[in-house]
Scaffold this motif. Sequence first.
Motif, PDB file in Angstrom:
ATOM      1  N   CYS A 186     -36.987  60.049  93.041  1.00  0.00           N
ATOM      2  CA  CYS A 186     -37.379  59.553  91.718  1.00  0.00           C
ATOM      3  C   CYS A 186     -36.459  60.175  90.666  1.00  0.00           C
ATOM      4  O   CYS A 186     -36.207  61.376  90.701  1.00  0.00           O
ATOM      5  CB  CYS A 186     -38.835  59.940  91.447  1.00  0.00           C
ATOM      6  SG  CYS A 186     -39.365  59.650  89.751  1.00  0.00           S
ATOM      7  N   THR A 188     -37.093  60.767  87.688  1.00  0.00           N
ATOM      8  CA  THR A 188     -37.829  61.641  86.774  1.00  0.00           C
ATOM      9  C   THR A 188     -38.264  62.938  87.444  1.00  0.00           C
ATOM     10  O   THR A 188     -38.053  64.020  86.908  1.00  0.00           O
ATOM     11  CB  THR A 188     -39.078  60.915  86.226  1.00  0.00           C
ATOM     12  OG1 THR A 188     -38.670  59.671  85.669  1.00  0.00           O
ATOM     13  CG2 THR A 188     -39.779  61.747  85.169  1.00  0.00           C
ATOM     14  N   CYS A 189     -38.900  62.845  88.643  1.00  0.00           N
ATOM     15  CA  CYS A 189     -39.504  64.042  89.238  1.00  0.00           C
ATOM     16  C   CYS A 189     -38.874  64.458  90.564  1.00  0.00           C
ATOM     17  O   CYS A 189     -39.186  65.525  91.086  1.00  0.00           O
ATOM     18  CB  CYS A 189     -41.006  63.825  89.427  1.00  0.00           C
ATOM     19  SG  CYS A 189     -41.381  62.713  90.804  1.00  0.00           S
ATOM     20  N   CYS A 207     -43.003  55.458  92.380  1.00  0.00           N
ATOM     21  CA  CYS A 207     -43.156  56.897  92.563  1.00  0.00           C
ATOM     22  C   CYS A 207     -44.645  57.218  92.504  1.00  0.00           C
ATOM     23  O   CYS A 207     -45.292  56.971  91.484  1.00  0.00           O
ATOM     24  CB  CYS A 207     -42.418  57.659  91.463  1.00  0.00           C
ATOM     25  SG  CYS A 207     -42.717  59.442  91.566  1.00  0.00           S
ATOM     26  N   CYS A 210     -45.309  59.841  89.527  1.00  0.00           N
ATOM     27  CA  CYS A 210     -45.154  59.416  88.127  1.00  0.00           C
ATOM     28  C   CYS A 210     -45.993  58.191  87.778  1.00  0.00           C
ATOM     29  O   CYS A 210     -46.238  57.921  86.603  1.00  0.00           O
ATOM     30  CB  CYS A 210     -43.697  59.099  87.823  1.00  0.00           C
ATOM     31  SG  CYS A 210     -42.597  60.509  87.968  1.00  0.00           S
TER      32      CYS A 210
HETATM   33 ZN    ZN Z   1     -41.506  60.499  89.941  1.00  0.00          ZN
END
Ligand code: ZN
Length: 212
Positions: A186, A188-189, A207, A210
């Motif tokens: 992902c 983002t994370c 995800c 998220c």
């Molecule tokens: Zn994520």
Amino acid sequence: RLSSGHRLIVQPRMTGSLVVYDRALTRDEAKYAVLTCTIDDGRLLVYRDVRRLGTLWLLDERGWGDYTRRIGPEPLEETFTPFVFAERLKGTRAAIKKAIMDQRRVAGVGNIYANEALFEAGIDPSKATNKLSLDEFARLHAAVTGVLERAVQSSGTTVRDYRTGTGEEGRFQFELKVYGRGGAPCVTCGKKLVTTHAIDLRATTFCSKCQR
Ligand SMILES: [Zn+2]
């Protein structure tokens, strides 16, 4: 709109595109040209579809009226507010991904853009539509319109055969955060993205950390 007064409706799906040529087609180009029209200035408007998955409709005024009545609002029009969006989606327990791809509710959101918008809004694609909060509807509205605007600015998404009106590939495929990225981290994370076909038989990548 054709000189006969009919309207030509094109649903290109994943592999079709409309291309304008100011010269005769090469043999290779002619192979994938499903429909060729001459436009007023003499150039050729070609509907090109390598896999022939798209649909063409030739409609008279009455057919056009029936057609537009069955289709939901266009997300890039100014009148498409978060309130209109929530109104179009309310009252269904269907997965939110299915609901936003239902052309009778909202026009123009296909599989790629549904995947991307749900990621951007942080919403689980399988979540029941009637379980979304007002805040989630507002976030999803912003994500759907944002993703579509950026995709149009990037001349669309070429995952296989899509071409712009002048024959080039789109560029939005380079900005995809989840679609086609199953198993990758992902953005983002860092968690591994999951792909499922359980929601609507199409590929849904998301995800699980998220998107709730
Ligand atoms: Zn994520």
